[in-house]
Design an enzyme around this catalytic site. Structure first.
Site, PDB file in Angstrom:
ATOM      1  N   GLY A  73      85.479   8.603  -6.395  1.00 18.00           N
ATOM      2  CA  GLY A  73      84.562   7.749  -5.624  1.00 18.00           C
ATOM      3  C   GLY A  73      84.553   6.315  -6.124  1.00 18.00           C
ATOM      4  O   GLY A  73      84.523   5.360  -5.338  1.00 18.00           O
ATOM      5  N   CYS A  74      84.592   6.150  -7.430  1.00 19.75           N
ATOM      6  CA  CYS A  74      84.565   4.810  -8.024  1.00 19.75           C
ATOM      7  C   CYS A  74      85.837   4.043  -7.692  1.00 19.75           C
ATOM      8  O   CYS A  74      85.804   2.839  -7.419  1.00 19.75           O
ATOM      9  CB  CYS A  74      84.374   4.910  -9.537  1.00 19.75           C
ATOM     10  SG  CYS A  74      82.824   5.746  -9.977  1.00 19.75           S
TER      11      CYS A  74
END
Length: 183
Positions: A73-74
């Site tokens: 996600g990052c």
């Protein structure tokens, strides 16, 4: 002798049903809210640099907090902000990603994914705490402290113009860009 009847004992009183405790209003989110002065920060960045809110006065600042370099996600969030960087630049806005990873970790992360946004290293945790994004999290029944994915749009005079908490990555960079157009 005749037995005398013992007096009947009174049946125990039934306890009155307990009333449900009134629900408490949700506590306001920790950290700065829209209209508040943004907490000052000065952070080392990737590439051996340093960045501070004071030096960015007069420019809109997108300060996005993410849990960890090089996680799915990052990484996607950083790629999305990188893809929109030219459009943020046209607005005069500066985009800064912040995690508790080291500047050296940020260097590897930027190189691996060809990222173009600044990455601030908050190893001490002072900035994540001042923005209220160092929170208790839960995963598979285990609780731990970590960074809540959140973004703060800071206007040209250093006030919080918009806040996104518990960010879902898909479409987020575009939503922040749209909000930055009004700052």
């Amino acid at each position: 002798m005749a037995k005398t009847a013992e007096p009947k004992k009174a049946a125990p009183k039934k306890a009155a049903p307990k009333k449900a405790a009134p629900k408490k209003a949700a506590a306001p989110a920790a950290g700065p809210q829209v209209g508040d002065k943004a907490p000052a920060f000065s952070l080392p960045t990737d590439g051996g640099g340093k960045i501070s809110l004071a030096e960015l006065k007069g420019k809109p600042v997108v300060l996005y907090f993410y849990p960890k370099d090089d996680t799915s996600g990052c990484t996607q969030e950083a790629i999305d902000f990188t893809a929109a960087k030219a459009r943020f630049d046209k607005l005069g806005a500066v985009v800064i990603g912040v995690s508790r990873d080291s500047a050296a970790s940020h260097d590897k992360f930027k190189t691996k994914h060809k990222l173009k946004v600044a990455l601030g290293a908050d190893e001490s945790g002072k900035v994540t705490e001042s923005y209220g994004v160092w929170v208790e999290k839960s995963l598979y029944g285990r609780t731990y402290m970590g960074i809540e994915r959140a973004t703060f749009l800071i206007d040209r005079v250093g006030k919080i113009a918009a806040v996104w908490r518990k960010v879902k990555v898909a479409g987020h960079a575009d939503a922040v860009l749209k909000a930055a157009q009004a700052v």
